[in-house]
Design a protein around this motif. Sequence first.
Motif, mmCIF file in Angstrom:
data_model
loop_
_atom_site.group_PDB
_atom_site.id
_atom_site.type_symbol
_atom_site.label_atom_id
_atom_site.label_comp_id
_atom_site.label_asym_id
_atom_site.label_seq_id
_atom_site.Cartn_x
_atom_site.Cartn_y
_atom_site.Cartn_z
ATOM 1 N N TRP A 206 4.270 5.821 6.338
ATOM 2 C CA TRP A 206 3.836 4.587 6.993
ATOM 3 C C TRP A 206 2.487 4.717 7.685
ATOM 4 O O TRP A 206 2.073 3.846 8.434
ATOM 5 C CB TRP A 206 4.912 4.052 7.953
ATOM 6 C CG TRP A 206 6.183 3.795 7.214
ATOM 7 C CD1 TRP A 206 7.308 4.571 7.235
ATOM 8 C CD2 TRP A 206 6.440 2.754 6.278
ATOM 9 N NE1 TRP A 206 8.250 4.056 6.381
ATOM 10 C CE2 TRP A 206 7.743 2.934 5.773
ATOM 11 C CE3 TRP A 206 5.694 1.680 5.820
ATOM 12 C CZ2 TRP A 206 8.311 2.095 4.843
ATOM 13 C CZ3 TRP A 206 6.257 0.833 4.888
ATOM 14 C CH2 TRP A 206 7.557 1.038 4.408
ATOM 15 N N HIS B 42 0.825 -1.203 0.000
ATOM 16 C CA HIS B 42 0.000 0.000 0.000
ATOM 17 C C HIS B 42 0.866 1.262 0.000
ATOM 18 O O HIS B 42 0.524 2.251 -0.650
ATOM 19 C CB HIS B 42 -0.951 -0.011 1.198
ATOM 20 C CG HIS B 42 -1.979 -1.082 1.102
ATOM 21 N ND1 HIS B 42 -1.803 -2.305 1.689
ATOM 22 C CD2 HIS B 42 -3.171 -1.127 0.469
ATOM 23 C CE1 HIS B 42 -2.852 -3.056 1.430
ATOM 24 N NE2 HIS B 42 -3.695 -2.370 0.689
ATOM 25 N N GLU B 43 1.959 1.224 0.733
ATOM 26 C CA GLU B 43 2.860 2.374 0.737
ATOM 27 C C GLU B 43 3.444 2.597 -0.661
ATOM 28 O O GLU B 43 3.621 3.734 -1.084
ATOM 29 C CB GLU B 43 3.975 2.188 1.762
ATOM 30 C CG GLU B 43 3.510 2.217 3.192
ATOM 31 C CD GLU B 43 2.970 3.570 3.628
ATOM 32 O OE1 GLU B 43 3.324 4.596 3.035
ATOM 33 O OE2 GLU B 43 2.175 3.583 4.574
ATOM 34 N N ALA C 189 0.284 1.958 6.102
ATOM 35 C CA ALA C 189 0.636 0.638 6.633
ATOM 36 C C ALA C 189 0.069 0.466 8.039
ATOM 37 O O ALA C 189 -0.465 -0.599 8.377
ATOM 38 C CB ALA C 189 2.146 0.455 6.639
ATOM 39 N N ARG C 190 0.166 1.515 8.856
ATOM 40 C CA ARG C 190 -0.406 1.434 10.216
ATOM 41 C C ARG C 190 -1.912 1.244 10.164
ATOM 42 O O ARG C 190 -2.478 0.513 10.980
ATOM 43 C CB ARG C 190 -0.043 2.684 11.018
ATOM 44 C CG ARG C 190 1.399 2.704 11.424
ATOM 45 C CD ARG C 190 1.672 3.858 12.350
ATOM 46 N NE ARG C 190 1.494 5.109 11.610
ATOM 47 C CZ ARG C 190 2.325 6.119 11.656
ATOM 48 N NH1 ARG C 190 3.396 6.071 12.420
ATOM 49 N NH2 ARG C 190 2.110 7.203 10.954
ATOM 50 N N PHE D 262 -3.677 -0.375 7.880
ATOM 51 C CA PHE D 262 -3.986 -1.773 7.561
ATOM 52 C C PHE D 262 -3.530 -2.735 8.656
ATOM 53 O O PHE D 262 -4.193 -3.742 8.916
ATOM 54 C CB PHE D 262 -3.411 -2.146 6.195
ATOM 55 C CG PHE D 262 -4.184 -1.544 5.065
ATOM 56 C CD1 PHE D 262 -5.430 -2.039 4.722
ATOM 57 C CD2 PHE D 262 -3.687 -0.463 4.368
ATOM 58 C CE1 PHE D 262 -6.170 -1.472 3.692
ATOM 59 C CE2 PHE D 262 -4.406 0.111 3.335
ATOM 60 C CZ PHE D 262 -5.656 -0.391 3.000
ATOM 61 N N ILE D 263 -2.429 -2.458 9.314
ATOM 62 C CA ILE D 263 -1.997 -3.295 10.441
ATOM 63 C C ILE D 263 -3.012 -3.206 11.574
ATOM 64 O O ILE D 263 -3.392 -4.220 12.164
ATOM 65 C CB ILE D 263 -0.590 -2.891 10.911
ATOM 66 C CG1 ILE D 263 0.438 -3.288 9.846
ATOM 67 C CG2 ILE D 263 -0.255 -3.523 12.255
ATOM 68 C CD1 ILE D 263 1.819 -2.695 10.071
ATOM 69 N N LEU D 264 -3.469 -1.991 11.871
ATOM 70 C CA LEU D 264 -4.473 -1.796 12.919
ATOM 71 C C LEU D 264 -5.755 -2.551 12.599
ATOM 72 O O LEU D 264 -6.339 -3.195 13.473
ATOM 73 C CB LEU D 264 -4.759 -0.306 13.100
ATOM 74 C CG LEU D 264 -5.798 0.080 14.142
ATOM 75 C CD1 LEU D 264 -5.357 -0.389 15.529
ATOM 76 C CD2 LEU D 264 -6.014 1.578 14.133
ATOM 77 N N HIS D 265 -6.167 -2.532 11.355
ATOM 78 C CA HIS D 265 -7.385 -3.255 10.971
ATOM 79 C C HIS D 265 -7.177 -4.767 11.031
ATOM 80 O O HIS D 265 -8.102 -5.505 11.382
ATOM 81 C CB HIS D 265 -7.858 -2.797 9.597
ATOM 82 C CG HIS D 265 -8.557 -1.488 9.661
ATOM 83 N ND1 HIS D 265 -9.909 -1.371 9.521
ATOM 84 C CD2 HIS D 265 -8.094 -0.244 9.891
ATOM 85 C CE1 HIS D 265 -10.246 -0.101 9.653
ATOM 86 N NE2 HIS D 265 -9.148 0.609 9.877
ATOM 87 N N GLY D 266 -5.989 -5.237 10.698
ATOM 88 C CA GLY D 266 -5.694 -6.660 10.839
ATOM 89 C C GLY D 266 -5.746 -7.100 12.291
ATOM 90 O O GLY D 266 -6.303 -8.157 12.619
ATOM 91 N N VAL D 267 -5.171 -6.294 13.179
ATOM 92 C CA VAL D 267 -5.218 -6.593 14.617
ATOM 93 C C VAL D 267 -6.661 -6.584 15.108
ATOM 94 O O VAL D 267 -7.067 -7.443 15.913
ATOM 95 C CB VAL D 267 -4.344 -5.596 15.412
ATOM 96 C CG1 VAL D 267 -4.567 -5.720 16.905
ATOM 97 C CG2 VAL D 267 -2.879 -5.798 15.061
#
Length: 96
Positions: free
Chosen positions: A16, A2-3, A19-20, A22-27
């Motif tokens: 970033w 995505h970046e 990226a944060r 999408f990482i937050l949504h994955g968590v």
Amino acid sequence: MHELIFYYMTRVAPTWEVARFFILHGVAVVAEVVVKKVVPDKMRLHPVVSGALALGFVAVTAVWLFLPQLVRNGVDEKNIEEYSKFMDLIKGLLPF
């Protein structure tokens, strides 16, 4: 990935934020699965309430992490201009 897409669109070094996002949504998805396995069916929120909470979470995190990079680099204005030119082209091609 995505970046890289945002870099392609803005030509600005990655911050970033995306990226944060999408990482937050994955968590959050992992946490949701764990909670659904642990909490009994009787104690779960009504789907209307949980759906509204999920949409609120996506909206808040999008405004916080996803959209600022686009707005800061003028991508929103460029897209509006491109769509305006595209609509002018379509209008010119229509027979009426």
